[in-house]
Design an enzyme around this catalytic site. Structure first.
Site, PDB file in Angstrom:
ATOM      1  N   HIS A  83       3.138 -41.203 -38.736  1.00 26.49           N
ATOM      2  CA  HIS A  83       3.230 -41.176 -37.283  1.00 26.49           C
ATOM      3  C   HIS A  83       1.967 -41.681 -36.601  1.00 26.49           C
ATOM      4  CE1 HIS A  83       0.659 -37.585 -37.034  1.00 26.49           C
ATOM      5  NE2 HIS A  83       1.333 -37.134 -38.084  1.00 26.49           N
ATOM      6  N   ASP A  84       2.144 -42.431 -35.521  1.00 25.20           N
ATOM      7  CA  ASP A  84       1.057 -42.920 -34.662  1.00 25.20           C
ATOM      8  C   ASP A  84       0.143 -43.930 -35.355  1.00 25.20           C
ATOM      9  OD1 ASP A  84       1.524 -41.093 -32.271  1.00 25.20           O
ATOM     10  OD2 ASP A  84       1.199 -39.614 -33.850  1.00 25.20           O
ATOM     11  N   GLY A 101      -0.982 -40.122 -40.862  1.00 30.35           N
ATOM     12  CA  GLY A 101      -0.843 -40.225 -39.416  1.00 30.35           C
ATOM     13  C   GLY A 101      -2.087 -40.778 -38.748  1.00 30.35           C
TER      14      GLY A 101
END
Length: 261
Positions: free
Chosen positions: A120-121, A138
């Protein structure tokens, strides 16, 4: 446009001209597929994901999945993928989180081999290769033309600068300078990515100067802060050294990967 009868396409999905969706694929809500995107078979594009033109996704890849983050409670977050990527079997790309940027971003002209994972991100540049089962935690940031070897892992919030190479099985817990070459568990900086520099057309004189700057920066006399300033002054005409110095000076979440550590 060619859609196999067994595929499931959400009514809100947007499909551009020339999209090919093979057997047993699932395209969820808020998905946008650019011109010529090809989902080979058994691909899941979960939701709120854009896939750029001419990208090919192979069987059993899951892209746009929920972030693997205990704080995620179903908020609207996205995954954005550029054009002309090849995403091989069992690769997984997660959407962003509200705690981060809210968006996971992947550039163009990349190759993601079997089992590659983007957390994520994360932000991934262009012309990147992630070999089999390479993993990004992440918020990781990967520059252009990076090669990540098989089974390597980049720690969350980690950075790998443009043109760097990470060896197979490496545990990357510290930031990797642009054009650096790291390997090992935990990964150590062993020099510059000479193979990558030669492939990009750097001649012997240019590589010789880059190596001299590398030695002055990481092996010279005095404290590291002084060597940074000295190297910037001596080799400031080399854009690659300027990029390395800027990378080191940037406010970072992870320590720097250095030789011998």
């Amino acid at each position: 446009m060619a859609i196999h009868p067994s595929a499931q396409i959400d009514a809100s999905a947007e499909l551009a001209a020339g999209v090919v969706i093979g057997p047993w694929c699932i395209v969820g809500p808020g998905v946008q597929l650019g011109a010529g995107v090809h989902l080979v078979s058994h691909v899941v594009v979960q939701q709120d994901t854009s896939v750029g033109a001419a990208t090919v996704v192979h069987p059993f890849a899951v892209i746009g999945g929920d972030p693997q983050h205990n704080g995620y409670k179903g908020e609207p977050v996205r995954l954005e993928i550029g054009s002309s990527n090849v995403i091989r079997e069992h690769a997984t790309f997660n959407r962003g989180t509200p705690q981060g940027s809210g968006v996971t971003r992947v550039g163009s002209n990349n190759l993601f081999m079997t089992g590659a994972h983007i957390g994520h991100d994360a932000v991934v540049g262009d012309h990147v290769v992630m070999a089999n089962n390479a993993t990004l935690g992440g918020h990781a940031r990967i520059g252009d033309r990076v090669f990540l070897g098989g089974l390597c892992a980049v720690h969350q919030n980690g950075r790998v600068g443009q043109g760097a190479i990470v060896g197979g099985l490496a545990a990357v817990t510290r930031d990797v300078i642009p054009y650096g070459s790291v390997w090992g568990n935990h990964a150590r900086l062993h020099g510059l990515n000479l193979v990558g520099l030669k492939r990009k057309g750097y001649d012997k004189d240019a590589i010789r100067r880059l190596l001299a700057a590398f030695r002055d920066l990481f092996e010279g006399d005095g404290i590291f802060a002084d060597r940074i300033d000295r190297t910037a002054g001596t080799y400031g005409d080399l854009p690659e050294i300027g990029e390395i110095i800027a990378f080191i000076r940037e406010d970072a979440r992870r320590p720097l990967c250095l030789p011998g550590e």
